[in-house]
Design a protein around this motif. Structure first.
Motif, PDB file in Angstrom:
ATOM      1  N   PRO A   1       6.931  58.533 -23.850  1.00  0.00           N
ATOM      2  CA  PRO A   1       6.429  58.090 -22.717  1.00  0.00           C
ATOM      3  C   PRO A   1       5.217  56.896 -22.707  1.00  0.00           C
ATOM      4  CG  PRO A   1       6.396  60.488 -22.600  1.00  0.00           C
ATOM      5  CD  PRO A   1       6.781  59.873 -24.241  1.00  0.00           C
ATOM      6  N   GLU A   2       4.430  57.049 -23.958  1.00  0.00           N
ATOM      7  CA  GLU A   2       3.677  55.757 -24.197  1.00  0.00           C
ATOM      8  C   GLU A   2       4.322  54.391 -24.141  1.00  0.00           C
ATOM      9  OE1 GLU A   2       1.904  59.698 -25.767  1.00  0.00           O
ATOM     10  OE2 GLU A   2       3.865  58.623 -25.872  1.00  0.00           O
ATOM     11  N   THR A   3       5.205  54.486 -24.977  1.00  0.00           N
ATOM     12  CA  THR A   3       5.983  53.262 -25.001  1.00  0.00           C
ATOM     13  C   THR A   3       6.872  52.765 -23.661  1.00  0.00           C
ATOM     14  OG1 THR A   3       6.433  53.691 -27.156  1.00  0.00           O
ATOM     15  CG2 THR A   3       7.746  51.959 -26.407  1.00  0.00           C
ATOM     16  N   ALA A   4       7.356  53.900 -23.052  1.00  0.00           N
ATOM     17  CA  ALA A   4       7.996  53.876 -21.804  1.00  0.00           C
ATOM     18  C   ALA A   4       7.206  52.892 -20.630  1.00  0.00           C
ATOM     19  CB  ALA A   4       8.742  55.054 -21.274  1.00  0.00           C
TER      20      ALA A   4
ATOM     21  N   TRP B   1       6.774  49.605 -17.003  1.00  0.00           N
ATOM     22  CA  TRP B   1       5.694  49.571 -15.855  1.00  0.00           C
ATOM     23  C   TRP B   1       4.692  48.490 -16.141  1.00  0.00           C
ATOM     24  CZ3 TRP B   1       4.882  55.622 -14.207  1.00  0.00           C
ATOM     25  CH2 TRP B   1       6.111  56.029 -13.871  1.00  0.00           C
ATOM     26  N   GLU B   2       4.984  47.612 -16.758  1.00  0.00           N
ATOM     27  CA  GLU B   2       4.149  46.582 -17.023  1.00  0.00           C
ATOM     28  C   GLU B   2       3.505  45.941 -15.944  1.00  0.00           C
ATOM     29  OE1 GLU B   2       4.417  42.439 -19.888  1.00  0.00           O
ATOM     30  OE2 GLU B   2       6.083  43.470 -19.368  1.00  0.00           O
ATOM     31  N   ASP B   3       4.135  45.681 -14.990  1.00  0.00           N
ATOM     32  CA  ASP B   3       3.732  44.914 -13.852  1.00  0.00           C
ATOM     33  C   ASP B   3       2.521  45.893 -13.172  1.00  0.00           C
ATOM     34  OD1 ASP B   3       5.713  47.008 -13.307  1.00  0.00           O
ATOM     35  OD2 ASP B   3       5.784  46.025 -11.270  1.00  0.00           O
TER      36      ASP B   3
ATOM     37  N   ALA C   1      -7.769  53.526 -18.495  1.00  0.00           N
ATOM     38  CA  ALA C   1      -7.667  54.666 -17.268  1.00  0.00           C
ATOM     39  C   ALA C   1      -6.204  54.385 -16.628  1.00  0.00           C
ATOM     40  CB  ALA C   1      -8.776  54.492 -16.112  1.00  0.00           C
ATOM     41  N   THR C   2      -5.821  53.302 -16.367  1.00  0.00           N
ATOM     42  CA  THR C   2      -4.501  53.206 -15.594  1.00  0.00           C
ATOM     43  C   THR C   2      -3.488  53.643 -16.340  1.00  0.00           C
ATOM     44  OG1 THR C   2      -5.417  51.050 -14.752  1.00  0.00           O
ATOM     45  CG2 THR C   2      -2.891  51.084 -14.929  1.00  0.00           C
TER      46      THR C   2
ATOM     47  N   GLU D   1       0.887  60.153 -17.214  1.00  0.00           N
ATOM     48  CA  GLU D   1       0.821  61.394 -16.433  1.00  0.00           C
ATOM     49  C   GLU D   1       1.666  61.271 -15.481  1.00  0.00           C
ATOM     50  OE1 GLU D   1      -1.971  64.358 -13.686  1.00  0.00           O
ATOM     51  OE2 GLU D   1      -3.043  62.905 -14.997  1.00  0.00           O
ATOM     52  N   GLU D   2       1.889  60.076 -14.618  1.00  0.00           N
ATOM     53  CA  GLU D   2       2.832  60.017 -13.496  1.00  0.00           C
ATOM     54  C   GLU D   2       4.412  59.936 -14.160  1.00  0.00           C
ATOM     55  OE1 GLU D   2       4.345  56.740 -10.105  1.00  0.00           O
ATOM     56  OE2 GLU D   2       2.226  56.527 -11.184  1.00  0.00           O
ATOM     57  N   TYR D   3       4.290  59.216 -15.263  1.00  0.00           N
ATOM     58  CA  TYR D   3       5.851  59.053 -15.811  1.00  0.00           C
ATOM     59  C   TYR D   3       6.234  60.438 -16.378  1.00  0.00           C
ATOM     60  CZ  TYR D   3       9.481  57.293 -19.160  1.00  0.00           C
ATOM     61  OH  TYR D   3      10.596  57.411 -19.554  1.00  0.00           O
ATOM     62  N   GLU D   4       5.482  61.164 -16.872  1.00  0.00           N
ATOM     63  CA  GLU D   4       5.885  62.456 -17.315  1.00  0.00           C
ATOM     64  C   GLU D   4       5.915  63.479 -16.159  1.00  0.00           C
ATOM     65  OE1 GLU D   4       2.773  64.065 -20.204  1.00  0.00           O
ATOM     66  OE2 GLU D   4       3.437  62.772 -21.662  1.00  0.00           O
TER      67      GLU D   4
END
Length: 467
Positions: A387-390, A395-397, A407-408, A414-417
């Motif tokens: 998830p950290e990589t994904a 969601w780079e933008d 914080a972002t 958390e949202e991704y998981e």
């Protein structure tokens, strides 16, 4: 010689049998009381005994063949007669479909027999290979097991050693003379760490007891039904966030587990155990250790043994994934692991209890691994990438214009998981069949094992895989 004299001679011989002979005593311990029947008892090597006792008996009422090398006879030297007795045991096992237990305690080959000995050893190796995957083979090393004997023992489905036994291809003193490190070489501890010995017991009696337990859990052969046992639910408390080994202990039947190769490949744990009284092979990943080459090799071989005897395979996945290092060998062994799962036709159930990312998920828990059913716990995280990589790639933008990147990143992770990598998203896409509460896992697995009990799967005609 008259028949009366022959009978008298046989009675004298039977009366003279030394029940304290270590090789015979070991077989007596192995088999049910008064069930051992010796074969080829009169075979000799010249004027000496053949150096091995062979025969059959019952283990919990089931027929098992066995041989036990006799170190008290010419140091247990393997001569041609010795090898022929062992070969006959393998041949009888092949004809009748019964397991074989091989008890090793020998200083090595009878060198004076030269080429005859080489030919005899070759025949034994071929006979052992012929029944591999047809009937269970268990090696029990209780003394010295060297050279070709070590090769035979290592080829068994399970190798059990007593703590004082030794196993080696090259004698430790020769290795030391050649400048190699010989510390602990040949010891049971070294064999366990190398993944050769699956079980190391404190003494001979404990080692024999382990073999008896393993025999009761294995079917007689690759076409036989699995044994059935009386069982009780585990009394262990299931802690979903706890040690993976404790999770298996809480889900399997009470007191049924036998861990194999505990000292090797610590990225995974492998067990034989039972669920609802039926034998099951359990594989569970480690939270702390990545899947390195040793872990992949360990799990792959275990899966192959289970599949050979149609033992259902239940896999629990919560892993860091494959080792992140410069050792390219892990690629080869990861391919072997994925291939072992994909090729296995035994019932396969995967349970994703935590992290399941990318290649590790594909190899162990997915439809690509040919799993019949994949379950997930609500806290599972299933993703093509960590998830950290994904988050960084996909969601780079969403990082643009943020004042607090840390914080972002935490919020996006958390949202991704909770969305893309959640087990419910995986269930929506059909990647998992069900999301189940941890406390419902045992019931679900038992129901699914019942559902898969009649599984029949044909594969493409071939000799074997090439990796």
């Amino acid at each position: 010689m008259s028949s009366t004299n022959r009978i008298e001679m046989l009675a004298e011989r039977n009366a003279s049998i030394d029940l304290k002979n270590p090789a015979r005593a070991r077989l007596v311990k192995l088999f049910d009381a008064d069930s051992f029947v010796e074969l080829d008892a009169f075979v000799k090597a010249g004027e000496k005994e053949a150096g091995v006792i062979a025969g059959y008996g019952l283990v919990e009422g089931s027929v098992v063949y066995a041989f036990s090398q006799d170190v008290s006879s010419d140091s247990g030297a393997v001569n041609a007669a010795h090898a022929k007795k062992i070969k006959k045991i393998y041949e009888l096992a092949a004809k009748t479909g019964c397991p074989v237990v091989c008890v090793y305690d020998s200083k090595g080959a009878k060198l004076s027999e030269g080429n005859e000995m080489l030919a005899a050893y070759s025949e034994v190796l071929a006979a052992s290979g012929k029944i591999s995957g047809v009937v269970p083979q268990i090696a029990l090393v209780l003394g010295t097991c060297a050279g070709v004997n070590a090769m035979l023992a290592a080829a068994a489905d399970v190798l059990v050693m007593s703590r004082e036994a030794e196993l080696f291809m090259t004698a430790p003193f020769i290795a030391a003379a050649n400048g190699d490190s010989a510390e602990d070489a040949g010891s049971a501890e070294a064999a366990a760490k190398a993944g050769v010995a699956a079980v190391v017991a404190d003494d001979e009696d404990a080692a024999v007891a382990e073999v008896r337990k393993l025999l009761t859990m294995l079917p007689q052969n690759n076409l036989a039904s699995l044994p059935l046992f009386e069982f009780a639910d585990s009394t262990e408390t299931l802690d979903p966030s706890g040690c993976p080994k404790r999770i298996v202990e809480a889900i399997a039947d009470a007191q049924s587990l036998v861990e194999l190769s505990a000292e090797y490949g610590k990225g995974v744990y492998t067990f034989l155990g039972t669920m609802a009284g039926t034998t099951v092979g359990f594989v569970t990943t480690s939270k702390e250790n990545a899947l390195d080459s040793a872990a992949c090799e360990k799990a792959a071989r275990f899966v192959k043994v289970c599949d050979a005897f149609n033992i259902p395979i239940v896999t629990f996945i919560d892993s860091k994934g494959f080792a992140l290092n410069a050792d390219v060998a892990v690629v080869k062994d990861a391919a072997k692991l994925a291939g072992a799962y994909a090729e296995a036709t035994a019932p396969k159930i995967s349970v994703i209890t935590g992290k399941a990312f990318g290649p590790a998920y594909i190899a162990l828990g997915s439809k690509n691994a040919n799993a019949d059913v994949t379950l997930a716990w609500p806290q599972a995280v299933i993703s093509t990438l960590a998830p950290e990589t994904a988050v960084e790639f996909l969601w780079e933008d969403r990082f643009k214009g943020t004042e607090d990147v840390k914080a972002t990143r935490t919020a996006l992770l958390e949202e991704y998981e909770d969305t893309v990598a959640s087990p419910f998203a995986a269930a929506e896409s059909g990647a998992v069949e069900a999301v189940v509460a941890p406390e419902e896992t045992r019931k679900n697995i038992i129901n699914m094992l019942d559902m898969l009990a009649g599984k029949r799967e044909s594969t493409l005609p071939k000799k074997h895989t090439t990796f």
